[in-house]
Design an enzyme around this catalytic site. Structure first.
Site, PDB file in Angstrom:
ATOM      1  N   ASP A 183      -5.131  10.461   7.135  1.00 50.59           N
ATOM      2  CA  ASP A 183      -4.102  10.133   8.072  1.00 50.59           C
ATOM      3  C   ASP A 183      -3.423  11.364   8.430  1.00 50.59           C
ATOM      4  O   ASP A 183      -2.984  11.862   9.460  1.00 50.59           O
ATOM      5  CB  ASP A 183      -3.219   8.818   7.614  1.00 50.59           C
ATOM      6  CG  ASP A 183      -3.687   7.567   7.455  1.00 50.59           C
ATOM      7  OD1 ASP A 183      -4.721   7.353   6.657  1.00 50.59           O
ATOM      8  OD2 ASP A 183      -3.154   6.797   8.031  1.00 50.59           O
ATOM      9  N   GLU A 192       0.960  -1.188  -0.022  1.00 48.25           N
ATOM     10  CA  GLU A 192      -0.025  -0.042  -0.199  1.00 48.25           C
ATOM     11  C   GLU A 192       0.938   1.172  -0.121  1.00 48.25           C
ATOM     12  O   GLU A 192       1.237   1.857  -1.162  1.00 48.25           O
ATOM     13  CB  GLU A 192      -0.918  -0.070   1.200  1.00 48.25           C
ATOM     14  CG  GLU A 192      -2.230   0.874   1.204  1.00 48.25           C
ATOM     15  CD  GLU A 192      -3.267   0.811   2.020  1.00 48.25           C
ATOM     16  OE1 GLU A 192      -4.050   1.405   2.137  1.00 48.25           O
ATOM     17  OE2 GLU A 192      -3.314  -0.470   2.553  1.00 48.25           O
ATOM     18  N   GLU A 218      -1.802   0.396  13.634  1.00 46.56           N
ATOM     19  CA  GLU A 218      -3.036   0.725  12.732  1.00 46.56           C
ATOM     20  C   GLU A 218      -4.436   0.522  13.547  1.00 46.56           C
ATOM     21  O   GLU A 218      -5.235   1.241  13.615  1.00 46.56           O
ATOM     22  CB  GLU A 218      -3.148  -0.100  11.522  1.00 46.56           C
ATOM     23  CG  GLU A 218      -4.303   0.307  10.535  1.00 46.56           C
ATOM     24  CD  GLU A 218      -4.194  -0.480   9.427  1.00 46.56           C
ATOM     25  OE1 GLU A 218      -4.857   0.058   8.346  1.00 46.56           O
ATOM     26  OE2 GLU A 218      -3.585  -1.524   9.093  1.00 46.56           O
TER      27      GLU A 218
END
Length: 881
Positions: free
Chosen positions: A453, A446, A719
């Site tokens: 973010d 990714e 995350e």
């Protein structure tokens, strides 16, 4: 007399090859409590020495006071203070600035590509040219960029330390070139310039699953120009053209995701003439962001043999970079390096990498070598090094930490080592996710510039590093691609997903990030350049919201990764996504109104302020009761409404705060917020007088909580709140990263509330120094290098005695608040305050709220933005950040 220090230009760390003909000047003062009334600025350049006398109080991003620089012009600038009688102080150290190639016609080079037979696709290719000199050189420059990533060597010596040059931008809009000083590398006779070129972001694989490749073009290419002034004054200029040659390099395969393979047996191949492509690309620009550099070297803290021929190394820190090692062995023997962030059941946990292989290989040629991959980076703490021959020796293993070379500006520590570690975890996550662009994660398939973010993390980022050049460069790409996306900032910048829908929080980065940069760096030009982008986003949302100004019905990420959401449905949050979207609409409209005021756009300021008021009123009508209850009764709903000032009056705020505290207590002080709510939870508690509740929430160790990650051994921000489960296994969700900075937004609160330093005016020119002790803390220390100088605090508790030491730089006014309620306004200097400590805000014992009001019950659905790329929908397990 004041001493002038740290003269600098714009936001450049090194002002070589800058793109501004009138670079603004900044400097700091030391040795004085007052700003000198006047200063003298001297510039020494090709047109001689010039002086100008200007006011001393304007010393941050001051307009260039001389004639504009021309291409290649180099000037040295010094500044000294003058007293009121004209007496001069000591000159500052000279700072040099050199303009790049400011005009298209300055380029004689043309883009050249390897011929298709030696194209190097998947691997790397070398392009070379000899430079014959009959005289020594006075000075020389290499200007270079590429479609792809490159490294240059001159006479076998690396040109600069930049990695993955020229970085990742929206190449069709902005292709940055870098200037290098190569004076010391050129000698008389024949000089060999070799540029090694690989796919990188330009042509390599990007994204998840099968990914996208050839996003920007079918062929890699180089643009390079050497300029030298010889000892007799003559000039030499040569650029990439038909006289360059290409051949495959020993790097036979390289990918940002999959790793790099180097075969030392590959010898010199036949060199083929390059193919000349277009002239100078129209998108060519000088860089405003620092380069990606190796910034630190770590040695393993432990190693163990895990299998025959395999040794595992633990670096002790989740990092981004590559391994470097010395290797010797027979020709044809292979060394393989596999990377991972965590170990699970005794093996590297590679499932979270998804499609990224993250494997580097070296095939030996029979001679000892020092090896580190050149065109890839990995996110890892652990590495397994496997050799396939018993005579292979691997020694001196080190990790080379790689990221954009931002200047570190912030430090934080306190009496609680877990909170200190939490702040450091956020800092390491910023480092790992600042490889040319602000990314979501650095390890799996990714590594994209997700806008949401950085929208929530930008305030924390700017407490740690000088992000001005780094983020302003990224914002330029956002604005260019937003214009092509019907006014909606793409979900990722640079965009690889094609047209993407407008999504709250993610799209709000167009407003939040430039406002944060203005607030922290006092650079009005940030707002001026972003104005069209900011207003385009708010106007788009206005149209989506319709007459009632409630943004509803669209697919949203909402409170992404709410800890109660199923592992495979990260958008299935407890908080109504329409509530989140409308709240952020009100906030962005309010920030645009403030930006308009700063820019002197009076009519726009009134218009957007009225819009913000109207959206806030719509929010209240739809989602709240007059008594302060909010639909859904979630931590995110209350924290957002309080932080964004969406409630009608003090009574409603008090009730909302009471209910938020009740929700926190009902959750036993565990966090119940996702990406949208977490950055505001502690502030909502603190600002409404519940400091001790905030500290108690921060003290919780069971998941989901901040300390849970730390106690599970995290050295970066995860995350998911539970990326690693209590039994040591990796969260089963497909989307599980151990290096995501969004939840690291807490670092901003740690600096402002625990450390006590917060801006009251842009650039911290007026600063609040008001630490709020709480929990079991007995001391805390923070410092921040602001545009005006270093602000520092150190407070400590000895029984009931509270002592605060504060350092305030010249040009800054600080409003100091003590726990006993007293206030002091101080200027530059070292200040000490002592008082008895009594907590201003006792712990809360608010009962939990009752059931939600039936009149406020709204549907809470998982409206993921739907398919935004070739592949699965965002709501089907892929990260939105």
């Amino acid at each position: 007399m004041a001493h002038v220090r740290d003269v600098r230009f714009e936001h450049h760390r090194e002002a070589l090859g800058v793109g501004e003909s009138r670079p603004r000047l900044s400097w700091r003062y030391e040795g004085t409590r007052t700003v000198p009334e006047f200063v003298e600025i001297e510039v020494q350049g090709q047109n001689g020495t010039r002086h100008v006398r200007v006011r001393g109080d304007d010393h941050v991003l001051r307009a260039w006071p001389f004639a504009p620089l021309t291409s290649r012009e180099r000037s040295a600038v010094r500044v000294r203070a003058l007293d009121r009688w004209g007496a001069a102080g000591v000159w500052s150290a000279p700072a040099t600035v050199e303009a790049g190639l400011l005009r298209t016609e300055d380029w004689l080079a043309r883009m050249v590509a390897p011929p298709r037979g030696v194209d190097g696709e998947g691997g790397a290719v070398e392009l070379r040219r000899t430079i014959d000199l009959t005289l020594p050189v006075r000075h020389a420059r290499l200007y270079v960029t590429s479609w792809g990533v490159h490294v240059a060597h001159l006479n076998g010596v690396r040109v600069g330390e930049e990695r993955l040059a020229p970085g990742w931008t929206s190449y069709h809009h902005r292709l940055p070139y870098r200037a290098h000083d190569i004076t010391h590398l050129l000698g008389m006779g024949e000089n060999l310039l070799v540029i090694t070129l690989a796919d990188g972001w330009y042509r390599g694989r990007l994204g998840w699953d099968a990914g996208f490749s050839r996003v920007y073009g079918e062929r890699t290419a180089v643009l390079a120009q050497v300029e030298a002034v010889l000892q007799d004054g003559r000039s030499l200029e040569l650029g990439t053209d038909e006289h360059w040659f290409a051949a495959p390099s020993p790097v036979v395969a390289t990918s940002l995701y999959d790793g790099e393979t180097r075969d030392e047996r590959r010898g010199a191949a036949a060199w083929s003439p390059v193919e000349v492509l277009d002239a100078v690309p129209h998108a060519l620009v000088a860089p405003t962001t620092p380069p990606v550099l190796p910034t630190e070297v770590l040695v393993p803290v432990a190693s163990e043999v895990v299998d025959e021929g395999t040794t595992r190394y633990d670096l002790g820190q989740n990092l981004v970079g590559v391994l470097r090692m010395r290797v010797a062995g027979p020709s044809g023997a292979t060394v393989t390096v596999r990377h991972a962030e965590v170990v699970e059941d005794g093996r590297l946990a590679v499932r979270p990498l998804r499609g990224a292989r993250a494997i580097d290989r070296l095939v030996l040629g029979g001679q000892p070598v020092t090896w580190q991959p050149e065109f890839t980076v990995h996110g890892f703490r652990y590495a397994d090094i496997t050799t396939d021959h018993r005579d292979v020796r691997v020694e001196g293993v080190q990790a080379i930490v790689v990221h954009t070379d931002m200047r570190r500006t912030g430090h934080f520590e306190c009496s609680d080592p877990e909170l200190t570690r939490l702040w450091e975890n956020a800092r390491w996550s910023l480092r790992g996710n600042a490889v040319s662009v602000p990314t979501d994660c650095p390890q799996r398939d990714e590594r994209l510039g997700w806008t949401g973010d950085i929208a929530v993390f930008a305030p924390a980022a700017t407490t740690m590093y000088d992000c001005a050049g780094f983020l302003s460069s990224w914002l330029a790409d956002l604005a260019a691609e937003q214009e092509e996306n019907a006014g909606a900032p793409p979900l990722v910048v640079p965009s690889i997903l094609g047209p993407t829908p407008p999504v709250a929080v993610w799209g709000d980065a167009a407003v939040v990030v430039p406002w944060t940069l203005y607030e922290r760096y006092a650079d009005v030009s940030m707002l001026r350049r972003a104005w069209a982008s900011m207003t385009s986003w708010v106007e788009l949302v206005r149209r989506r919201a319709g007459d009632d100004l409630i943004w509803e019905g669209d697919r949203q990420f909402g409170d992404w990764l709410d800890p109660a959401a199923p592992a495979d449905e990260p958008a299935a949050a407890r908080t109504d996504p329409d509530l989140v979207a409308t709240a952020w609409f009100a906030r962005s409209a309010r920030l645009v109104a403030r930006a308009a005021t700063v820019l002197g756009r009076t009519g726009d300021a009134r218009r957007y302020a009225a819009l913000a008021d109207a959206v806030a009123a719509a929010f209240r009508r739809t989602f709240t009761t007059p008594a302060g209850r909010i639909a859904g009764e979630t931590q995110t709903a209350y924290a957002t409404a309080l932080a964004f000032d969406l409630l009608p009056d003090a009574a409603a705020r008090q009730e909302a705060a009471r209910r938020l505290v009740g929700l926190v207590e009902r959750e036993k002080y565990r966090i119940a917020t996702g990406f949208a709510g977490t950055p505001f939870l502690l502030d909502a508690l603190t600002d409404t007088g519940h400091v001790q509740v905030a500290y108690r929430l921060l003290a919780e160790t069971s998941p989901p909580s901040y300390r849970y990650q730390v106690r599970m051994g995290a050295t970066t921000i995860w995350e998911r709140w539970d990326s690693l489960l209590p039994d040591g296994s990796v969260n089963p969700g497909e989307m599980t990263s151990f290096n995501h900075y969004a939840y690291g937004a807490v670092a901003d609160w740690l600096q402002r509330v625990v450390g006590g330093v917060a801006p009251l005016e842009p650039g911290y020119r007026r600063t609040a120094i008001r630490p709020l002790p709480g929990g079991d803390l007995t001391h805390a220390r923070t410092s921040l290098l602001t545009p005006y100088g270093r602000i520092a605090t150190h407070w400590r508790l000895d029984d009931d005695r509270y002592t605060l030491n504060a350092v305030v730089p010249t040009g800054v006014t600080a409003e100091v608040g003590l726990p006993d309620g007293t206030r002091h306004v101080v200027g530059a200097g070292d200040h000490t305050f002592t008082t008895r400590h009594r907590p201003a805000y006792p712990p809360s014992s608010t009962p939990p709220p009752g059931p939600p009001d039936a009149t406020l019950a709204r549907r809470t659905v998982n409206r993921s933005p739907g398919p935004v790329h070739r592949g699965r929908a965002k709501g089907q397990g892929h990260s939105a950040c």
